[in-house]
Design an enzyme around this catalytic site. Structure first.
Site, mmCIF file in Angstrom:
data_model
loop_
_atom_site.group_PDB
_atom_site.id
_atom_site.type_symbol
_atom_site.label_atom_id
_atom_site.label_comp_id
_atom_site.label_asym_id
_atom_site.label_seq_id
_atom_site.Cartn_x
_atom_site.Cartn_y
_atom_site.Cartn_z
ATOM 1 N N ASN A 184 9.239 -46.648 21.730
ATOM 2 C CA ASN A 184 7.398 -46.874 21.363
ATOM 3 C C ASN A 184 6.387 -47.699 22.736
ATOM 4 O O ASN A 184 5.110 -47.562 23.093
ATOM 5 C CB ASN A 184 7.162 -47.357 20.029
ATOM 6 C CG ASN A 184 5.367 -47.547 19.477
ATOM 7 O OD1 ASN A 184 5.042 -46.386 19.927
ATOM 8 N ND2 ASN A 184 5.570 -48.840 19.162
ATOM 9 N N TRP A 208 -2.540 -41.258 22.575
ATOM 10 C CA TRP A 208 -3.036 -41.192 23.773
ATOM 11 C C TRP A 208 -4.213 -41.815 23.702
ATOM 12 O O TRP A 208 -4.980 -42.381 24.323
ATOM 13 C CB TRP A 208 -2.924 -39.942 24.262
ATOM 14 C CG TRP A 208 -1.406 -40.002 25.025
ATOM 15 C CD1 TRP A 208 -0.858 -39.310 24.655
ATOM 16 C CD2 TRP A 208 -0.729 -40.412 26.355
ATOM 17 N NE1 TRP A 208 0.660 -39.221 25.267
ATOM 18 C CE2 TRP A 208 0.091 -39.983 26.055
ATOM 19 C CE3 TRP A 208 -1.711 -40.915 27.222
ATOM 20 C CZ2 TRP A 208 1.213 -39.740 27.514
ATOM 21 C CZ3 TRP A 208 -0.877 -40.787 28.310
ATOM 22 C CH2 TRP A 208 0.174 -40.801 28.496
ATOM 23 N N TRP A 228 -11.893 -39.118 36.267
ATOM 24 C CA TRP A 228 -10.786 -39.212 35.987
ATOM 25 C C TRP A 228 -10.510 -39.009 37.812
ATOM 26 O O TRP A 228 -11.583 -38.081 38.227
ATOM 27 C CB TRP A 228 -9.986 -38.068 35.219
ATOM 28 C CG TRP A 228 -9.945 -38.890 33.937
ATOM 29 C CD1 TRP A 228 -10.915 -37.669 33.030
ATOM 30 C CD2 TRP A 228 -9.158 -39.762 33.115
ATOM 31 N NE1 TRP A 228 -11.155 -38.422 31.741
ATOM 32 C CE2 TRP A 228 -9.769 -39.770 32.032
ATOM 33 C CE3 TRP A 228 -8.307 -40.174 34.082
ATOM 34 C CZ2 TRP A 228 -9.568 -40.586 31.236
ATOM 35 C CZ3 TRP A 228 -8.599 -41.320 32.164
ATOM 36 C CH2 TRP A 228 -8.268 -41.436 31.438
ATOM 37 N N GLU A 274 4.298 -49.000 10.164
ATOM 38 C CA GLU A 274 4.442 -48.227 11.547
ATOM 39 C C GLU A 274 4.177 -47.631 10.586
ATOM 40 O O GLU A 274 3.359 -46.031 10.794
ATOM 41 C CB GLU A 274 5.296 -48.688 11.664
ATOM 42 C CG GLU A 274 6.255 -49.775 12.829
ATOM 43 C CD GLU A 274 4.585 -49.785 13.738
ATOM 44 O OE1 GLU A 274 4.207 -48.819 14.665
ATOM 45 O OE2 GLU A 274 4.012 -51.362 13.757
ATOM 46 N N TRP A 331 -6.063 -38.687 30.134
ATOM 47 C CA TRP A 331 -5.225 -38.671 28.889
ATOM 48 C C TRP A 331 -3.903 -37.559 28.474
ATOM 49 O O TRP A 331 -3.277 -37.341 27.614
ATOM 50 C CB TRP A 331 -5.172 -38.958 27.457
ATOM 51 C CG TRP A 331 -6.866 -39.210 26.927
ATOM 52 C CD1 TRP A 331 -8.108 -39.837 27.461
ATOM 53 C CD2 TRP A 331 -6.598 -38.081 26.192
ATOM 54 N NE1 TRP A 331 -8.870 -38.854 26.246
ATOM 55 C CE2 TRP A 331 -8.080 -37.979 25.756
ATOM 56 C CE3 TRP A 331 -4.968 -37.590 25.218
ATOM 57 C CZ2 TRP A 331 -8.104 -37.142 24.208
ATOM 58 C CZ3 TRP A 331 -6.053 -36.609 24.320
ATOM 59 C CH2 TRP A 331 -7.280 -36.204 23.984
ATOM 60 N N TRP A 337 0.409 -46.003 9.660
ATOM 61 C CA TRP A 337 0.492 -46.181 11.703
ATOM 62 C C TRP A 337 0.292 -44.232 11.332
ATOM 63 O O TRP A 337 -0.654 -43.609 12.385
ATOM 64 C CB TRP A 337 0.907 -46.311 12.593
ATOM 65 C CG TRP A 337 0.176 -47.765 13.392
ATOM 66 C CD1 TRP A 337 1.089 -49.313 13.362
ATOM 67 C CD2 TRP A 337 -0.984 -47.992 13.698
ATOM 68 N NE1 TRP A 337 -0.624 -49.876 13.861
ATOM 69 C CE2 TRP A 337 -1.263 -49.170 14.239
ATOM 70 C CE3 TRP A 337 -1.944 -47.232 13.860
ATOM 71 C CZ2 TRP A 337 -2.175 -49.662 14.855
ATOM 72 C CZ3 TRP A 337 -3.333 -47.110 14.773
ATOM 73 C CH2 TRP A 337 -3.435 -49.002 14.949
HETATM 74 P P1 FAD Z 1 10.467 -46.973 14.012
HETATM 75 O O1 FAD Z 1 9.487 -48.265 14.766
HETATM 76 O O2 FAD Z 1 11.151 -47.249 13.069
HETATM 77 O O3 FAD Z 1 8.302 -46.096 13.016
HETATM 78 C C1 FAD Z 1 8.948 -45.599 11.712
HETATM 79 C C2 FAD Z 1 7.838 -44.554 11.999
HETATM 80 O O4 FAD Z 1 6.321 -44.978 11.715
HETATM 81 C C3 FAD Z 1 8.293 -43.182 12.757
HETATM 82 O O5 FAD Z 1 9.057 -42.685 12.575
HETATM 83 C C4 FAD Z 1 6.738 -43.191 13.576
HETATM 84 O O6 FAD Z 1 7.142 -41.745 11.991
HETATM 85 C C5 FAD Z 1 6.426 -43.940 12.409
HETATM 86 N N1 FAD Z 1 5.473 -44.916 13.731
HETATM 87 C C6 FAD Z 1 5.902 -45.753 14.023
HETATM 88 N N2 FAD Z 1 4.889 -46.233 15.333
HETATM 89 C C7 FAD Z 1 4.009 -45.152 15.365
HETATM 90 C C8 FAD Z 1 2.729 -45.217 16.284
HETATM 91 N N3 FAD Z 1 2.466 -46.422 16.540
HETATM 92 N N4 FAD Z 1 1.878 -44.603 15.525
HETATM 93 C C9 FAD Z 1 2.146 -43.359 14.848
HETATM 94 N N5 FAD Z 1 3.290 -42.743 13.567
HETATM 95 C C10 FAD Z 1 3.590 -44.014 14.305
HETATM 96 N N6 FAD Z 1 4.964 -40.490 17.317
HETATM 97 C C11 FAD Z 1 6.097 -39.609 16.654
HETATM 98 O O7 FAD Z 1 5.837 -39.605 15.844
HETATM 99 N N7 FAD Z 1 5.497 -38.018 17.340
HETATM 100 C C12 FAD Z 1 4.505 -38.378 18.559
HETATM 101 O O8 FAD Z 1 4.134 -37.080 19.414
HETATM 102 C C13 FAD Z 1 3.997 -39.586 19.275
HETATM 103 N N8 FAD Z 1 3.317 -39.968 20.293
HETATM 104 C C14 FAD Z 1 3.154 -41.505 20.839
HETATM 105 C C15 FAD Z 1 2.636 -40.994 21.977
HETATM 106 C C16 FAD Z 1 2.087 -42.381 23.328
HETATM 107 C C17 FAD Z 1 1.491 -42.258 23.950
HETATM 108 C C18 FAD Z 1 2.585 -43.589 22.377
HETATM 109 C C19 FAD Z 1 2.190 -45.281 22.875
HETATM 110 C C20 FAD Z 1 3.030 -43.553 20.628
HETATM 111 C C21 FAD Z 1 3.691 -41.915 20.549
HETATM 112 N N9 FAD Z 1 4.195 -42.222 18.927
HETATM 113 C C22 FAD Z 1 4.170 -40.663 18.517
HETATM 114 C C23 FAD Z 1 4.610 -42.979 17.695
HETATM 115 C C24 FAD Z 1 5.689 -43.948 18.198
HETATM 116 O O9 FAD Z 1 5.859 -44.297 19.653
HETATM 117 C C25 FAD Z 1 6.823 -43.271 17.475
HETATM 118 O O10 FAD Z 1 6.512 -42.978 16.049
HETATM 119 C C26 FAD Z 1 8.390 -44.294 17.291
HETATM 120 O O11 FAD Z 1 8.668 -44.245 19.221
HETATM 121 C C27 FAD Z 1 9.064 -43.554 16.812
HETATM 122 O O12 FAD Z 1 9.998 -44.527 17.072
HETATM 123 P P2 FAD Z 1 10.895 -44.809 15.731
HETATM 124 O O13 FAD Z 1 10.866 -43.842 14.985
HETATM 125 O O14 FAD Z 1 12.390 -45.519 16.057
HETATM 126 O O15 FAD Z 1 9.689 -45.670 15.623
#
Ligand code: FAD
Length: 484
Positions: free
Chosen positions: A342, A383, A307, A276, A360, A279
């Site tokens: 997420n 997105w 759209w 993650e 989006w 990602w």
């Molecule tokens: P954990 O599951 O604990 O993951 C650890 C770290 O990995 C996170 O803190 C984050 O930095 C990174 N991470 C995890 N999943 C993703 C992912 N899919 N993409 C990128 N990085 C990820 N994340 C943001 O930080 N900022 C945003 O503006 C953002 N917008 C999003 C919009 C949409 C439509 C979607 C589907 C996802 C988005 N995310 C965004 C990704 C993700 O949802 C969040 O990073 C995650 O929910 C953060 O929770 P956590 O720290 O508990 O994640």
């Protein structure tokens, strides 16, 4: 006597593993720590409301840590390319050290600051502070940047462990800051006196700043990392780290997180978690190589997508009143806490772009304003992924079914009950599809649909059919799969 140095904090609001701070101190001179609020440079990407709430608390924490080590933080507001060379001249600093920013506007800002400093005989020195590896120079065998996550992640892993993090300096000899700095109050971030306190629930949920980031990481290790591989998908439990806002504001670096995880545990939880983190890294690299990502479809054939802009639908989604409980719970979690799980982000985003056919960019803009972790790279990449127009996107025909998603990942309805209290008394069998509950069940739960809670804004099957028809209009050879 060694010349003083200016250290410009940007999206790396911490003292540990801060390569720019480290380099600024290496020469042995005194330093002036600076943060510049430059909304004009950010333009459309100026920090959203929830981000500004976070920024204020984070700057307060940084200022306290810096002052305790001997170097008060100077706050300035305006164009960085005017302020920084003037301050460098005022304290006699030939060099300015800063983290290398990834956002297109911040890269342009770096360019302008470097040019202005160069004109005055100074220099801007940029360092790696927000990514594991710099995007420039990191590409496939043919030298091209990676457009797809899996080969990118493989290459990152094959490139070896990231460098170990740098320690926080114990003392920071500070220059007497020139008079005339701003204060956090004069920045006008948040709270704004007299405005409704939409962030009332944030302080109980979040502790912005470097110490808060470390506490969050420790809590994750202690409680959730072992079961992370499965529990990260369950919005009703604390299954993920909650580190994203700390990452976004650079209160903890990805290298710190990486090495802490490696040191703490092996096993599926740790491996999945690091994927993650990759990602996030992938999104940053994508934004570097495709700076148009926040506005434009990376797959240009989507420019013709039909759209159907509808303010009422967009508003129902924003307010958590779509009639789909899992989506409404997510949108209300976002409003209350500045964060959304997420899995639910994916389902809510899918409903907006696929069932409701809203662009989006409209969803991304709402997230941008309301997420404390609003991050230009991760938000726009995610997105585009959901909408199907990214370089590494879920195929457009994969339409998340909000009922099945709710039943699978929030089986007992705990998440919905917490954020959509008007549904709290419904039995689990109907909590994700209240419109199927018999009248007597609804009455027993004290619920009248259409009065206490909306009926679905779009029929589930019709919404999916609409999305597929719109996709067919792009004249792509489509398949018909449904994501559960
Ligand atoms: P954990 O599951 O604990 O993951 C650890 C770290 O990995 C996170 O803190 C984050 O930095 C990174 N991470 C995890 N999943 C993703 C992912 N899919 N993409 C990128 N990085 C990820 N994340 C943001 O930080 N900022 C945003 O503006 C953002 N917008 C999003 C919009 C949409 C439509 C979607 C589907 C996802 C988005 N995310 C965004 C990704 C993700 O949802 C969040 O990073 C995650 O929910 C953060 O929770 P956590 O720290 O508990 O994640």
């Amino acid at each position: 006597m060694t010349a003083p140095v200016l250290i410009w904090f940007r999206h790396d609001l911490r003292l540990a593993d801060h390569a720019a701070l480290h380099a600024a101190l290496a020469g042995g001179g005194k330093v002036l720590p600076l943060f510049v609020l430059d909304d004009a440079a950010a333009g459309e990407a100026r920090y959203g409301a929830a981000g500004r709430w976070w920024l204020r608390q984070s700057l307060a924490a940084l200022a306290e840590s810096l002052a305790a080590r001997g170097a008060p933080l100077l706050l300035a507001r305006g164009r960085a390319e005017t302020i920084i060379p003037a301050l460098a001249a005022a304290i006699g600093a030939p060099e300015v050290h800063a983290g290398r920013a990834i956002e297109p506007w911040a890269r342009e800002q770096s360019r302008r600051v470097a040019e202005a400093l160069g004109d005055a005989g100074g220099a801007l020195r940029l360092h790696t502070t927000v990514v594991l590896r710099e995007p420039h120079g990191f590409g496939s065998g043919s030298g091209k940047p990676y457009a797809v996550y899996t080969p990118f992640a493989k290459a990152m892993l094959a490139a070896g462990e990231p460098e170990p993090p740098l320690p926080a300096p114990e003392r920071i000899p500070g220059v007497e800051p020139p008079a005339g700095g701003e204060t956090l109050d004069s920045f006008g971030l948040y709270p704004v006196p007299g405005e409704p306190d939409w962030a009332a629930a944030f302080p109980a949920q979040w502790q912005p700043g470097e110490a808060g980031a470390q506490a969050r990481l420790a809590r994750f290790f202690a409680t959730s990392m072992g079961a992370y591989a499965e529990a990260r998908n369950l919005p009703g439990v604390e299954g993920s780290s909650g580190l994203s806002p700390h990452h976004r504001w650079g209160e903890i670096s990805p290298r710190q997180v990486w090495h802490a995880v490696r040191g703490a545990a092996q096993g599926p939880g740790a491996e999945t978690f690091l994927k993650e983190v990759l990602w996030r890294e992938f999104a940053y690299h994508l934004l570097w190589h495709r700076p148009e990502m926040p506005e434009r479809n990376l797959r240009r054939e989507f420019d013709a997508f039909p759209w159907q802009r509808d303010e009422a639908l967009l508003r129902a989604w924003q307010r958590g009143r779509t009639g789909y409980p899992i989506v409404d719970a997510g949108m209300r979690q976002l409003w209350q806490l500045g964060w959304m799980h997420n899995r639910v982000r994916m389902v809510a985003a899918s409903l907006l772009v696929k069932h409701l056919l809203q662009p989006w960019q409209a969803g991304a803009a709402w997230f941008w304003d309301t997420l404390v972790d609003a991050d230009l790279a991760s938000n726009s990449a995610s997105w585009q992924w959901v909408a199907g127009c990214g370089t590494d996107a879920a195929p457009y025909f994969r339409v998340f079914n909000p009922v099945l998603q709710g039943e699978k990942f929030d089986a007992d309805g705990a998440y919905v009950r917490r954020f959509v209290p008007e549904l709290a008394k419904l039995p689990a069998a109907f909590i994700h599809k209240p419109w199927e509950a018999p009248e007597a069940r609804l009455a027993a739960a004290g619920l009248r649909l259409g009065r206490d809670y909306p009926r679905p804004v779009v029929d589930p099957a019709a919404g999916r059919a609409c999305a597929l028809a719109a996709f067919a209009a792009l004249k792509q050879p489509g398949a018909t799969g449904e994501a559960a």
